[in-house]
Every structure is written in structure tokens, then in C-alpha cells.
Design a protein around this motif. Structure first.
Motif: not given
Length: 392
Positions: A71-97
Motif C-alpha cells: 500500500g505504501i509502495a503504490w502511493w509512493a510510486v504514484m507520487l514519483f511518476v506524477m512528479i516525472a510527468g510534471v517535470e516534462l518540459d514540452l514547451a522547450q522541446a517544441w522550441k527546439h523541435r
């Protein structure tokens, strides 16, 4: 002893042993604490501790304790994956597409093809493909596991190398961000369940409509409220994706990817990632270690891990080197970027956990993938640090 006492013994082991090994043997250069925690999770699993001391293993890791840890592991990894999603910088990737697209495409495509070839080799032997998998799902799943770049661990390693905020570090983040999207997209394709296609369509439509409202709400809220609402959104997306037959971690990634990083203070977001790694993710590593299996045979599992390591590293280096020639990079850049992008660690372990949950792979294949992820991450800093010194 009651379940609470045994649970606390398990927590004592989970947090004390990796830290002691990391600190006493000073492994930080080649094996950061997160890697030591993954290794200790494997050692505490049924394949090592369970065989060496089955009585002790069965005493500590009772079904009730394992369920609590999960149960702890499920919530931990969900938080971790969510943060990875937040940190995606698609605007910069598009700028240097052009540059980002060529590099990310080759950095993903080359190890994907070689990984699919390795999967075809494994298919010639029994015990590697999961009971519910079709051949294409197994081949594509193993191929993508070899192509994964672990964005959160990449950030940690670049912080260690002091290049995260430099132009080179930002370029590497752009490449990894695009690959991250492709990885989760391919995973969703592998997990598509045609018997539950109706539910999956409903989830995707609901995600788009509710996501539009969620983004408007987050833009209106003050930052202190955004953190709490983000957790509510995470739980809702995880539930929806799992209900639809995708996987709760696919929902967690989508929950983060739809958020804008500028909604949150960057220092606080970095602190949240570090705190999740410190406080909760060690439980996930132990939970992962409990799923390892050597039933096919230790030598065969290590041989499979070596094959997967070779194709993942070679594929990434070949792809990035081709990109460097096409784009006219300076000497040494392709080598540094290729070695950093081959970092596997957490995201690949999460990816492999999902494949195991859905019975696309067996626990023996999962063990080989886990060993490959650990080895690839341990190689990164010792190989890159001297090249960075020469590059400077």
C-alpha cells in the motif's frame, strides 16, 4: 509478535541496511543511495534471503506485512511518476523541435529495435513470456524496457555531475522528456484490453474533459492549494486508469503530464521529489525485490540480464552517435549524452512492474530487467564523470 511489531521490524530493515551499506562502503560515486536501496530490495527478496534463511524471511514478510508495504509502495510510486510527468518540459522541446525530435527519436528507436531483437531471442526459450501475453506485447515490452530513460534519476545524476542547470543538461532533459511520453504511450498500447475497450474509451474521454476543468481550476488556485488538489487529481486519475484496465501508474503519469511545472515553486517540487525518494520509495524498492524470482536458474537470469544490458547501452549509444553526426555536435558530446540517456533505474523498474502485474512477462524476466536497470545506472557516473572533465 503482532503484525504492527513485525511491520516495524520490516521498516527498520528497509531503512537501516541500505543506508549503512551506502555510508560505510562510500558507494555514492558508482551506486547512489537509490541504487543501493534497489540492490538491497533484491537481496531481501525470496531469491536471496528467502533461500538463505527461509524461516526469517517468512517471519518478517508475512502476507499482512507485505500487503501493508505494498500500500505504501503504490502511493509512493504514484507520487514519483506524477512528479516525472510534471517535470516534462514540452514547451522547450517544441522550441527546439528539430534537434530534440531527431535525438529523442534515434535515442529511443535504436535500443527499442535491439531490445526487440533480444526479446525474440528470449522467446526461443520457455519461462520468459508471461501467461497472458501475446508475442507482440512481450517483444514490444522488452524492447521498450531497453529504450527507457529514467527522467527523475537522470535529474539526480546530473545534479551530482553539476550540469543540470547548464545548457547541456537542459538539452538532455528535453530529449528524455520526449522519450518519456513515447514510453508511456507504448505502454498504454501494450495494455490495451479489447475486451474492456469501452471502459478505456470512457476513461480517456473523461480524462480529457475533466483535465480541461482541472487545468482551469489549478490556474485559478493559489499555489498552496494547488499541492493538495494535485494529490486529489492523482488519486482520481490512478483509480480511473486502473478501473479501465490500463494501470494506476499510467493514470499517475497522465495526472502529472497535464500539469504545468510553473504552477509550482521549482525548489519545493525538487524537495518533494527528494522527500518521496527518502521517506517512501525505499518501501517500493523492497516491494519490488519481493517479486524477484530465480526459478529458471540463476545463470540463465544473469545471462538474460547481460544480453538486455548490452543491447540497451549499445542501442542508446549508437542512436545518439548517429544524431550527433546528423546535427553536427562537437567532439565527445554524443558519448556524454548517450551514457546519461541510458540511465534506467526507477522508470524502467516501474515499467517492468506493470508488465509483471499484467502478466506480459514472468518474474524471471522481471528479475533480469531489474538487474539490467541496476547495472546500467551504476555505470553512468563512473563513465560520464571522466568524459565531463575532458569535455570541460
Amino acid at each position: 509478535m503482532n503484525t504492527t511489531e513485525i511491520f516495524l521490524i520490516a521498516m527498520l530493515i528497509i531503512f537501516s541496511l541500505p543506508w549503512l551499506v551506502w555510508r560505510v562502503f562510500n558507494t555514492d560515486y558508482f551506486a547512489p543511495l537509490v541504487v543501493v536501496q534497489i540492490i538491497m530490495g533484491i537481496l531481501l527478496g525470496p531469491g536471496v534471503l528467502g533461500k538463505w534463511s527461509p524461516e526469517y524471511y517468512q517471519f518478517v514478510f508475512t502476507p499482512a506485512v507485505v500487503q501493508s508495504l505494498n500500500g505504501i509502495a503504490w502511493w509512493a510510486v504514484m507520487l514519483f511518476v506524477m512528479i516525472a510527468g510534471v517535470e516534462l518540459d514540452l514547451a522547450q522541446a517544441w522550441k527546439h523541435r528539430r534537434e530534440s525530435g531527431i535525438t529523442a527519436g534515434l535515442a529511443l528507436g535504436s535500443p527499442l529495435l535491439l531490445g526487440c531483437g533480444a526479446a525474440l531471442v528470449l522467446l526461443q526459450f520457455p519461462g520468459w513470456m508471461g501467461p497472458l501475453a501475446q508475442h507482440w506485447q512481450f517483444v514490444l515490452g522488452i524492447g521498450m524496457a531497453c529504450a527507457v530513460t529514467a527522467l527523475p534519476i537522470l535529474i539526480l545524476l546530473m545534479e551530482k555531475l553539476e550540469i543540470l542547470r547548464h545548457p547541456l543538461g537542459q538539452r538532455i532533459l528535453r530529449y528524455a522528456s520526449l522519450d518519456d511520453i513515447a514510453i508511456w504511450g507504448v505502454l498504454a498500447l501494450i495494455l490495451m484490453d479489447w475486451s474492456r475497450i469501452g471502459k478505456q474509451v470512457v476513461f480517456l474521454i473523461a480524462f480529457v474533459l475533466l483535465g480541461w476543468g482541472f487545468r482551469r481550476l489549478m490556474a485559478w488556485l493559489q499555489e498552496r492549494d494547488r499541492w493538495y488538489v494535485a494529490l486529489i487529481w492523482l488519486a482520481a486519475c490512478g483509480f480511473g486508469a486502473d478501473w479501465a484496465g490500463l494501470h494506476y501508474m499510467v493514470g499517475a503519469f497522465l495526472a502529472g503530464a497535464i500539469m504545468d511545472a510553473h504552477w509550482f515553486d521549482q525548489d519545493r517540487l525538487d524537495q518533494l521529489r527528494h522527500h518521496v525518494l527518502l521517506v517512501m520509495m525505499p518501501v517500493f524498492f523492497l516491494s519490488t525485490g519481493l517479486r524477484t524470482n530465480w526459478a529458471v536458474g540463476g545463470a540463465e537470469v544473469f545471462a538474460a540480464a547481460a544480453l538486455l544490458l548490452f543491447v540497451s547501452v549499445a542501442g542508446k549509444l549508437i542512436g545518439v552517435r548517429i544524431a550527433g553526426r546528423v546535427l553536427g555536435w562537437g567532439p565527445g558530446e554524443a558519448s556524454v549524452i548517450g551514457w546519461l540517456l541510458q540511465t534506467k533505474a526507477l522508470i524502467m523498474i516501474i515499467f517492468a512492474n506493470i508488465l509483471l502485474d499484467k502478466q506480459v512477462i514472468t518474474s524471471e524476466t522481471f528479475t533480469a530487467l531489474l538487474l539490467m536497470a541496476v547495472a546500467s545506472t551504476m555505470l553512468t557516473v563512473p563513465v560520464v564523470a571522466p568524459r565531463m572533465s575532458a569535455h570541460r
